[in-house]
Design a protein around this motif. Structure first.
Motif, PDB file in Angstrom:
ATOM      1  N   ASP A 324       0.816  -1.219   0.000  1.00 60.54           N
ATOM      2  CA  ASP A 324       0.000   0.000   0.000  1.00 60.54           C
ATOM      3  C   ASP A 324       0.848   1.267   0.000  1.00 60.54           C
ATOM      4  OD1 ASP A 324      -2.253  -1.551   0.006  1.00 60.54           O
ATOM      5  OD2 ASP A 324      -2.664  -1.349   2.157  1.00 60.54           O
ATOM      6  N   ARG A 325       2.097   1.152   0.395  1.00 56.39           N
ATOM      7  CA  ARG A 325       2.974   2.332   0.445  1.00 56.39           C
ATOM      8  C   ARG A 325       3.680   2.587  -0.881  1.00 56.39           C
ATOM      9  NH1 ARG A 325       5.989   2.700   6.191  1.00 56.39           N
ATOM     10  NH2 ARG A 325       4.433   1.746   7.566  1.00 56.39           N
ATOM     11  N   VAL A 326       3.534   1.675  -1.828  1.00 52.55           N
ATOM     12  CA  VAL A 326       4.263   1.774  -3.093  1.00 52.55           C
ATOM     13  C   VAL A 326       3.330   2.308  -4.168  1.00 52.55           C
ATOM     14  CG1 VAL A 326       5.576   0.517  -4.835  1.00 52.55           C
ATOM     15  CG2 VAL A 326       5.718  -0.169  -2.418  1.00 52.55           C
ATOM     16  N   ASP A 327       3.656   3.488  -4.685  1.00 48.27           N
ATOM     17  CA  ASP A 327       2.846   4.054  -5.769  1.00 48.27           C
ATOM     18  C   ASP A 327       2.913   3.142  -6.992  1.00 48.27           C
ATOM     19  OD1 ASP A 327       2.186   6.239  -4.236  1.00 48.27           O
ATOM     20  OD2 ASP A 327       3.816   7.493  -5.015  1.00 48.27           O
ATOM     21  N   GLY A 328       1.725   2.809  -7.529  1.00 52.45           N
ATOM     22  CA  GLY A 328       1.693   1.990  -8.733  1.00 52.45           C
ATOM     23  C   GLY A 328       2.110   0.555  -8.499  1.00 52.45           C
ATOM     24  N   PHE A 329       1.969   0.052  -7.261  1.00 48.21           N
ATOM     25  CA  PHE A 329       2.361  -1.329  -6.978  1.00 48.21           C
ATOM     26  C   PHE A 329       1.609  -2.287  -7.898  1.00 48.21           C
ATOM     27  CE2 PHE A 329       1.546  -5.408  -4.917  1.00 48.21           C
ATOM     28  CZ  PHE A 329       2.828  -5.799  -4.565  1.00 48.21           C
ATOM     29  N   GLY A 330       2.321  -3.242  -8.439  1.00 46.27           N
ATOM     30  CA  GLY A 330       1.714  -4.248  -9.308  1.00 46.27           C
ATOM     31  C   GLY A 330       2.036  -5.643  -8.826  1.00 46.27           C
ATOM     32  N   GLY A 331       1.007  -6.465  -8.679  1.00 42.44           N
ATOM     33  CA  GLY A 331       1.256  -7.823  -8.227  1.00 42.44           C
ATOM     34  C   GLY A 331      -0.025  -8.621  -8.131  1.00 42.44           C
ATOM     35  N   ARG A 332       0.060  -9.790  -7.510  1.00 42.89           N
ATOM     36  CA  ARG A 332      -1.100 -10.655  -7.333  1.00 42.89           C
ATOM     37  C   ARG A 332      -1.417 -10.798  -5.851  1.00 42.89           C
ATOM     38  NH1 ARG A 332      -0.335 -16.123 -10.788  1.00 42.89           N
ATOM     39  NH2 ARG A 332       1.269 -16.509  -9.192  1.00 42.89           N
ATOM     40  N   PRO A 333      -2.682 -10.689  -5.455  1.00 43.26           N
ATOM     41  CA  PRO A 333      -3.027 -10.951  -4.059  1.00 43.26           C
ATOM     42  C   PRO A 333      -2.842 -12.433  -3.749  1.00 43.26           C
ATOM     43  CG  PRO A 333      -5.020 -10.681  -5.367  1.00 43.26           C
ATOM     44  CD  PRO A 333      -3.864 -10.361  -6.269  1.00 43.26           C
ATOM     45  N   ILE A 334      -2.207 -12.709  -2.634  1.00 39.16           N
ATOM     46  CA  ILE A 334      -1.972 -14.099  -2.233  1.00 39.16           C
ATOM     47  C   ILE A 334      -3.109 -14.599  -1.349  1.00 39.16           C
ATOM     48  CG2 ILE A 334      -0.472 -15.588  -0.857  1.00 39.16           C
ATOM     49  CD1 ILE A 334       1.894 -13.867  -1.795  1.00 39.16           C
ATOM     50  N   GLY A 335      -3.488 -13.785  -0.401  1.00 33.42           N
ATOM     51  CA  GLY A 335      -4.523 -14.170   0.534  1.00 33.42           C
ATOM     52  C   GLY A 335      -4.282 -13.513   1.868  1.00 33.42           C
ATOM     53  N   ASP A 336      -5.136 -13.848   2.845  1.00 38.11           N
ATOM     54  CA  ASP A 336      -5.015 -13.308   4.195  1.00 38.11           C
ATOM     55  C   ASP A 336      -4.320 -14.359   5.054  1.00 38.11           C
ATOM     56  OD1 ASP A 336      -6.400 -10.994   3.412  1.00 38.11           O
ATOM     57  OD2 ASP A 336      -8.325 -11.988   3.743  1.00 38.11           O
ATOM     58  N   LEU A 337      -3.034 -14.138   5.312  1.00 36.95           N
ATOM     59  CA  LEU A 337      -2.201 -15.144   5.966  1.00 36.95           C
ATOM     60  C   LEU A 337      -2.258 -15.015   7.477  1.00 36.95           C
ATOM     61  CD1 LEU A 337       1.015 -14.975   3.733  1.00 36.95           C
ATOM     62  CD2 LEU A 337      -1.140 -16.165   3.308  1.00 36.95           C
ATOM     63  N   LEU A 338      -2.547 -16.117   8.150  1.00 32.37           N
ATOM     64  CA  LEU A 338      -2.413 -16.176   9.605  1.00 32.37           C
ATOM     65  C   LEU A 338      -1.050 -16.789   9.888  1.00 32.37           C
ATOM     66  CD1 LEU A 338      -3.681 -15.673  12.357  1.00 32.37           C
ATOM     67  CD2 LEU A 338      -4.608 -18.003  12.280  1.00 32.37           C
ATOM     68  N   LEU A 339      -0.094 -15.954  10.262  1.00 31.74           N
ATOM     69  CA  LEU A 339       1.280 -16.388  10.471  1.00 31.74           C
ATOM     70  C   LEU A 339       1.489 -16.858  11.903  1.00 31.74           C
ATOM     71  CD1 LEU A 339       3.017 -13.416   8.636  1.00 31.74           C
ATOM     72  CD2 LEU A 339       2.636 -15.715   7.712  1.00 31.74           C
ATOM     73  N   ARG A 340       2.509 -17.644  12.091  1.00 31.47           N
ATOM     74  CA  ARG A 340       2.828 -18.142  13.427  1.00 31.47           C
ATOM     75  C   ARG A 340       3.066 -16.979  14.388  1.00 31.47           C
ATOM     76  NH1 ARG A 340       7.760 -19.354  15.569  1.00 31.47           N
ATOM     77  NH2 ARG A 340       8.727 -19.124  13.506  1.00 31.47           N
ATOM     78  N   GLY A 341       2.426 -17.062  15.548  1.00 33.17           N
ATOM     79  CA  GLY A 341       2.575 -16.028  16.560  1.00 33.17           C
ATOM     80  C   GLY A 341       1.680 -14.834  16.374  1.00 33.17           C
ATOM     81  N   LYS A 342       0.816 -14.855  15.355  1.00 32.46           N
ATOM     82  CA  LYS A 342      -0.074 -13.727  15.067  1.00 32.46           C
ATOM     83  C   LYS A 342      -1.514 -14.084  15.431  1.00 32.46           C
ATOM     84  CE  LYS A 342       2.819 -10.809  13.132  1.00 32.46           C
ATOM     85  NZ  LYS A 342       3.028  -9.454  13.655  1.00 32.46           N
ATOM     86  N   ALA A 343      -2.217 -13.107  15.993  1.00 30.56           N
ATOM     87  CA  ALA A 343      -3.625 -13.310  16.324  1.00 30.56           C
ATOM     88  C   ALA A 343      -4.531 -12.944  15.164  1.00 30.56           C
ATOM     89  CB  ALA A 343      -4.003 -12.491  17.565  1.00 30.56           C
ATOM     90  N   GLU A 344      -4.053 -12.066  14.285  1.00 28.52           N
ATOM     91  CA  GLU A 344      -4.867 -11.620  13.161  1.00 28.52           C
ATOM     92  C   GLU A 344      -4.163 -11.927  11.843  1.00 28.52           C
ATOM     93  OE1 GLU A 344      -5.762  -7.514  13.567  1.00 28.52           O
ATOM     94  OE2 GLU A 344      -6.810  -7.744  15.491  1.00 28.52           O
ATOM     95  N   ALA A 345      -4.987 -12.206  10.840  1.00 29.27           N
ATOM     96  CA  ALA A 345      -4.443 -12.488   9.514  1.00 29.27           C
ATOM     97  C   ALA A 345      -3.979 -11.201   8.841  1.00 29.27           C
ATOM     98  CB  ALA A 345      -5.495 -13.182   8.647  1.00 29.27           C
TER      99      ALA A 345
END
Length: 416
Positions: A324-345
């Motif tokens: 979101d901080r990169v103007d004109g960012f181009g890519g593919r959404p991967i998904g909402d990742l729930l990472l180890r040690g994280k309460a929120e995705a």
């Protein structure tokens, strides 16, 4: 202590000087040596380490003051010279100054004037020593900093390396890289081949990091930890990190192809993860070692995004906070990742090059992912068609597999 060598053939000068400077001598501030001509002076200079000032008469037997001064200029001795001569002998005084003498006093010697001249010479020596020490410190700092920072940044920081000490909270982008299967590769190839491979790889990777003015915080084996936004301000650190990640990926893929074709050695893919946010950065070497590094949740998240590439089938995985901080960012959404040690995705993206963005398969992926987010009944078919077109698309294959196993929506649990 400052050591002064007095070169003069007058026998009465030695006791007069020792009496005049007795307080400084007793205090350990000054020490005097005496020679009667230039030949004896050179012998003393050769045998005594640390002579700082030479006070020399011009007119002496065997070797006069001008000849002594000329000989001193030809050596590596680092001394400041004060010439003593009769007031009417200004031609010789000018000649001495032209040959490198720092100052002069006239005969008969006015001891108050001599003391002032010596004080001025000592201040000059102190300034020179401090400047040389700063230069030495800068050279040592530059040698150390060049391992971590781009050449231009290392040169700037070396001037004031103290500013790196301690820690400060900064907004940064943290980027991690790791080569797949590197441990097995280490066990399988000759050490000399491994050294050549690793040097080739790390030189190429760090050159790219430095080209984007990133900071190499750590190198552990084949793995890099890179910071953008520290130690200097980089308002565009997120953009730099994404551009760097794409270039690192391109280099690593070409590196794999080259070593496979030329050497017959299969090198695993390089996985890259990046995240932006606050972190505590600084030199945490305990005063004995230089260890510029960073701590905090931003760093841990970036490392886990790098590891997430393995199950996801991607090579680059960055957070939405970074994208979101990169103007004109181009890519593919991967998904909402729930990472180890994280309460929120956390929403993750796969950055793509301009060529990959223009590929029709990228548009097909976006359409399939939009169905995934809506829980559309046609989601499986959309990903199946995409995998049929691009069998080597690891991310599309990952989504198809999880959907066939009963998963729905974009939430992906990687915490287990």
């Amino acid at each position: 202590m400052i050591t002064i060598l007095v070169v003069d053939d007058e026998p009465d000068l030695e006791p007069l000087l020792l009496q005049r400077f007795r307080r400084q001598i007793r205090a350990g501030q000054l020490a005097f040596l005496f020679a009667h001509d230039g030949v004896e002076a050179l012998s003393l200079i050769e045998s005594h380490v640390g002579i700082d000032v030479v006070v020399s008469d011009i007119n002496m037997p065997r070797m006069d003051g001008l000849a002594l001064l000329e000989r001193l200029q030809q050596t590596d001795e680092d001394v400041s010279t004060v010439i003593v001569s009769a007031y009417g002998d200004m031609a010789n005084i000018r000649s001495a100054m032209n040959r490198g003498a720092f100052d002069f006093v006239t005969k008969p010697i006015d001891f108050t004037d001599l003391e002032t001249t010596i004080d001025k010479t000592l201040r000059h020596i102190t300034r020179i020593r401090e400047a040389r020490q700063r230069q030495l410190d800068a050279e040592r700092a530059h040698a150390a900093l060049s391992r971590y920072f781009s050449p231009n940044l290392a040169e700037r920081l070396a001037i004031d390396a103290q500013r790196l000490n301690g820690g400060e909270r900064r907004d940064v982008t943290s980027l991690f890289t790791d080569v797949t299967g590197f441990t097995k590769l280490v066990e399988a190839i000759d050490p000399t081949v491994l050294a050549a491979l690793l040097n080739d790889y790390l030189i190429g990777m760090t050159d790219i990091v430095f080209a984007h003015e990133g900071t190499v915080a750590k190198i552990v084996g084949d793995a890099l930890h890179v910071l953008f936004g520290a130690p200097g301000d980089q308002p565009d650190h997120a953009s730099r990190a994404v551009a760097c990640a794409l270039e690192l990926d391109a280099f690593a893929e070409e590196f794999r192809r080259r070593w496979s074709c030329d050497k017959g050695i299969d090198v695993g893919a390089t996985r890259i993860g990046a995240h932006a946010g606050p972190a505590i950065v600084g030199n945490f070497g305990g005063g004995r070692f230089f260890d510029y590094t960073a701590y905090g949740d931003t760093i841990n998240t970036a490392a886990r995004l790098e590891s997430a590439n393995k199950p996801l089938g991607t090579r680059i995985c960055v957070s939405a906070n970074l994208a979101d901080r990169v103007d004109g960012f181009g890519g593919r959404p991967i998904g909402d990742l729930l990472l180890r040690g994280k309460a929120e995705a956390l929403r993750a993206w796969e950055p793509l090059s301009e060529a990959a963005l223009a590929d029709p398969a990228t548009r097909s992926y976006h359409e399939a992912f939009a169905k995934l987010e809506r829980n559309d009944s046609g989601t499986i078919a959309a990903f199946a068609a995409l995998v049929g077109q691009r069998p080597l698309d690891g991310l599309a294959s990952y989504h198809l597999k999880r959907l066939l196993n009963g998963a729905t929506g974009p939430r992906i649990d990687l915490a287990g």
